[in-house]
Design a protein around this motif. Structure first.
Motif, PDB file in Angstrom:
ATOM      1  N   PRO A  26     -12.565  57.736  11.518  1.00 30.70           N
ATOM      2  CA  PRO A  26     -11.069  56.174  11.896  1.00 30.70           C
ATOM      3  C   PRO A  26     -11.432  54.949  12.236  1.00 30.70           C
ATOM      4  N   GLY A  27     -11.177  54.273  12.060  1.00 26.98           N
ATOM      5  CA  GLY A  27     -10.758  53.227  13.149  1.00 26.98           C
ATOM      6  C   GLY A  27     -11.101  52.863  14.654  1.00 26.98           C
ATOM      7  N   LEU A  28     -11.798  52.733  15.598  1.00 30.35           N
ATOM      8  CA  LEU A  28     -11.865  53.117  16.456  1.00 30.35           C
ATOM      9  C   LEU A  28     -12.163  52.286  17.522  1.00 30.35           C
ATOM     10  N   ALA A  29     -11.480  51.991  18.513  1.00 34.99           N
ATOM     11  CA  ALA A  29     -11.253  50.792  19.908  1.00 34.99           C
ATOM     12  C   ALA A  29     -12.694  51.055  21.128  1.00 34.99           C
ATOM     13  N   VAL A  30     -12.597  50.061  21.263  1.00 39.12           N
ATOM     14  CA  VAL A  30     -14.217  50.173  22.556  1.00 39.12           C
ATOM     15  C   VAL A  30     -13.487  49.231  23.625  1.00 39.12           C
ATOM     16  N   ALA A  31     -13.856  49.944  25.034  1.00 35.90           N
ATOM     17  CA  ALA A  31     -14.235  48.277  25.977  1.00 35.90           C
ATOM     18  C   ALA A  31     -15.546  48.479  26.476  1.00 35.90           C
ATOM     19  N   ASP A  32     -15.937  48.267  26.112  1.00 35.29           N
ATOM     20  CA  ASP A  32     -17.590  47.599  26.996  1.00 35.29           C
ATOM     21  C   ASP A  32     -18.210  45.830  26.899  1.00 35.29           C
ATOM     22  N   ASP A  33     -19.130  45.947  27.451  1.00 36.82           N
ATOM     23  CA  ASP A  33     -19.237  44.244  27.915  1.00 36.82           C
ATOM     24  C   ASP A  33     -19.288  43.791  25.966  1.00 36.82           C
ATOM     25  N   SER A 134     -12.039  54.949  22.608  1.00 40.22           N
ATOM     26  CA  SER A 134     -12.711  53.898  23.992  1.00 40.22           C
ATOM     27  C   SER A 134     -12.004  55.117  26.238  1.00 40.22           C
ATOM     28  N   ARG A 135     -11.722  55.372  25.407  1.00 40.93           N
ATOM     29  CA  ARG A 135     -10.725  56.489  26.433  1.00 40.93           C
ATOM     30  C   ARG A 135     -12.547  58.228  26.283  1.00 40.93           C
ATOM     31  N   TRP A 136     -12.665  57.866  25.438  1.00 42.94           N
ATOM     32  CA  TRP A 136     -13.637  59.471  25.521  1.00 42.94           C
ATOM     33  C   TRP A 136     -14.929  58.841  25.389  1.00 42.94           C
ATOM     34  N   TYR A 137     -15.502  57.931  24.807  1.00 41.62           N
ATOM     35  CA  TYR A 137     -16.586  58.038  24.377  1.00 41.62           C
ATOM     36  C   TYR A 137     -16.573  56.210  25.288  1.00 41.62           C
ATOM     37  N   SER A 138     -18.033  55.350  25.753  1.00 43.70           N
ATOM     38  CA  SER A 138     -18.061  54.628  25.607  1.00 43.70           C
ATOM     39  C   SER A 138     -19.037  54.124  24.514  1.00 43.70           C
ATOM     40  N   ALA A 139     -18.795  52.013  24.037  1.00 41.09           N
ATOM     41  CA  ALA A 139     -19.827  52.385  22.669  1.00 41.09           C
ATOM     42  C   ALA A 139     -20.844  50.862  23.484  1.00 41.09           C
ATOM     43  N   GLU A 140     -21.555  51.063  22.832  1.00 39.52           N
ATOM     44  CA  GLU A 140     -22.850  49.325  22.620  1.00 39.52           C
ATOM     45  C   GLU A 140     -23.321  49.026  22.049  1.00 39.52           C
ATOM     46  N   MET A 141     -23.618  47.908  21.195  1.00 39.26           N
ATOM     47  CA  MET A 141     -24.610  47.220  20.275  1.00 39.26           C
ATOM     48  C   MET A 141     -25.793  47.700  20.791  1.00 39.26           C
ATOM     49  N   GLU A 151     -30.386  46.146   5.451  1.00 37.64           N
ATOM     50  CA  GLU A 151     -30.176  46.080   6.854  1.00 37.64           C
ATOM     51  C   GLU A 151     -29.134  46.467   7.491  1.00 37.64           C
ATOM     52  N   ALA A 152     -29.334  47.210   8.871  1.00 36.45           N
ATOM     53  CA  ALA A 152     -28.254  47.886   9.583  1.00 36.45           C
ATOM     54  C   ALA A 152     -27.705  47.386  10.312  1.00 36.45           C
ATOM     55  N   VAL A 153     -26.564  47.606  11.703  1.00 38.10           N
ATOM     56  CA  VAL A 153     -26.438  47.680  12.495  1.00 38.10           C
ATOM     57  C   VAL A 153     -26.478  48.710  13.271  1.00 38.10           C
ATOM     58  N   GLU A 154     -26.810  48.810  14.928  1.00 38.91           N
ATOM     59  CA  GLU A 154     -27.254  49.993  15.452  1.00 38.91           C
ATOM     60  C   GLU A 154     -26.510  50.210  16.303  1.00 38.91           C
ATOM     61  N   ILE A 155     -24.895  50.742  16.541  1.00 37.90           N
ATOM     62  CA  ILE A 155     -23.851  51.215  17.154  1.00 37.90           C
ATOM     63  C   ILE A 155     -24.076  52.662  18.512  1.00 37.90           C
ATOM     64  N   ALA A 156     -24.269  52.609  19.753  1.00 40.74           N
ATOM     65  CA  ALA A 156     -24.104  53.905  20.273  1.00 40.74           C
ATOM     66  C   ALA A 156     -22.786  54.136  20.927  1.00 40.74           C
ATOM     67  N   LEU A 157     -22.567  55.413  20.883  1.00 35.18           N
ATOM     68  CA  LEU A 157     -21.265  56.190  21.287  1.00 35.18           C
ATOM     69  C   LEU A 157     -21.634  57.392  22.168  1.00 35.18           C
ATOM     70  N   ARG A 158     -21.545  56.579  23.782  1.00 36.92           N
ATOM     71  CA  ARG A 158     -21.599  58.093  24.675  1.00 36.92           C
ATOM     72  C   ARG A 158     -20.707  58.290  24.943  1.00 36.92           C
ATOM     73  N   SER A 159     -20.506  60.257  24.995  1.00 44.98           N
ATOM     74  CA  SER A 159     -19.359  60.911  25.970  1.00 44.98           C
ATOM     75  C   SER A 159     -19.385  60.589  27.094  1.00 44.98           C
ATOM     76  N   ARG A 160     -17.801  60.149  27.063  1.00 44.42           N
ATOM     77  CA  ARG A 160     -17.607  59.759  28.724  1.00 44.42           C
ATOM     78  C   ARG A 160     -17.166  61.241  29.341  1.00 44.42           C
ATOM     79  N   ASP A 161     -17.715  62.465  28.668  1.00 42.00           N
ATOM     80  CA  ASP A 161     -16.904  63.901  30.061  1.00 42.00           C
ATOM     81  C   ASP A 161     -18.433  64.362  29.371  1.00 42.00           C
ATOM     82  N   GLU A 162     -18.415  65.644  29.576  1.00 42.39           N
ATOM     83  CA  GLU A 162     -19.605  67.039  28.994  1.00 42.39           C
ATOM     84  C   GLU A 162     -18.293  67.754  27.723  1.00 42.39           C
ATOM     85  N   TYR A 163     -17.674  67.610  27.611  1.00 41.23           N
ATOM     86  CA  TYR A 163     -16.781  68.528  26.527  1.00 41.23           C
ATOM     87  C   TYR A 163     -16.954  67.879  24.959  1.00 41.23           C
TER      88      TYR A 163
END
Length: 342
Positions: A26-33, A134-141, A151-163
């Protein structure tokens, strides 16, 4: 033999549907630089999955299992049409026209679509939910790449917890279409991956590419709700049992029919798991966890009111998460569970 054991052994359909799960975000929202740029790309992702017309072949690897599929997808006059054809491991196909889905699996016998986990285009509830990811994953280009000639862009969504697991997404630069994805552990190990090996993004896809060509038994299902379109609350389908714990961010997203017992799917907007609760059958099913790639199946026996029940958690979550969810289930009304379905 109970119905859940039939579902788990009918691996052909779940394999097809779990492939599609990697395509449904689904559409996501993130909070990184790089919040603004990441937001712009992720906001394009969900519309691109439905509204982009394309054909191609992709591979999907889960553990030591690798599947190849041919796909044609067309969006025309507000209607989504799609045809998926298995390229290895037996024949079979899934064809979707709007809310109508037909599955043909001649090598596997009869399988009911309403007895498997809905995912991808089958889980309409997932795509309609907007969650604070954004509360459960940190996102960055991460950078730029090239996939299947695009041509593609690569995005990382890193889990903020172990669950939950982390994810890596590759989006085609012009349309935002997902062309490659990874499911990764917190340490970065790749557990599942999807990737187009050939791809043509085009509006010129003729009607005949969406015609069923496989000979065999056809199983049909409509994605429309039984009441003519009004979306039912998934919580109301948890008759007779309650879930004592689930990871923060996972909300009820769908309640597919499951024969006897109950099943409710939960999503955090990116990952999903389903909880099956049903009367235990005569077959002694092995308890504990098994895993294929990032998909965990955890089975737990539960006794209530002098009756035995089987709780099964299936989804893209770590085994420890699945176990804690399964062991938190409490049966409140045995008659509701025993009398549900056919």
């Amino acid at each position: 033999m109970n119905r859940l054991s039939s579902r788990l052994r009918a691996s052909a359909v779940p394999a097809l549907l779990l492939v599609l799960l990697a395509l449904t975000v689904p559409g996501l929202a993130v909070a990184d630089d790089d919040r603004s740029e990441v937001n712009q790309w992720l906001e394009r992702l969900a519309p691109a999955l439905n509204m982009t017309s394309y054909r191609g072949v992709f591979v999907y690897a889960r553990g030591d299992q690798v599947h190849s599929m041919q796909i044609a997808h067309r969006y025309r006059d507000g209607v989504v049409e799609e045809r998926l054809v298995m390229q290895d491991g037996g024949s079979g196909e899934i064809v979707r026209r709007g809310v109508n889905v037909v599955c043909v699996l001649p090598d596997r016998g009869r399988i009911r679509l309403d007895q498997v986990i809905p995912s991808g285009p089958f889980a309409e509830a997932f795509t309609s939910q907007l969650m604070p990811v954004s509360r459960w994953y940190s996102a960055e280009m991460v950078g730029e790449d090239r996939v299947a000639g695009y041509e593609a862009v690569e995005i990382a969504l890193r889990s903020r917890d172990e669950y939950r697991y982390s994810h890596r997404l590759w989006l085609e630069r012009t349309t935002g279409l997902l062309v490659k994805s990874h499911v990764r552990t917190l340490s970065g190990d790749v557990m599942e991956q999807f990737q187009f090996t050939s791809l043509e993004i085009t509006e010129n896809i003729p009607d005949e590419e969406f015609e069923i060509r496989t000979e065999g038994r056809e199983i049909s299902r409509s994605l429309a709700t039984d009441d003519g379109g009004a979306e039912a609350s998934p919580v109301s389908r948890m008759n007779g049992w309650e879930l004592g714990w689930r990871p923060d961010g996972f909300a009820p997203a769908a309640a597919p029919r499951a024969g006897r017992g109950q099943v409710v799917a939960f999503s955090d907007g990116l990952a999903a798991f389903s909880v099956f609760v049903e009367p235990a059958g005569r077959l002694n099913m092995p308890k504990g966890a098994s895993r294929i790639g990032a998909t965990t199946i955890y089975m737990h026996a539960l006794e209530s009111g002098g009756r035995e029940f089987l709780v099964t958690v299936v989804g893209e979550v770590p085994p420890a998460t699945a176990r804690r969810v399964a062991e938190s289930v409490r049966v409140q009304d045995t008659l509701a569970l025993e009398g549900n379905g056919s």
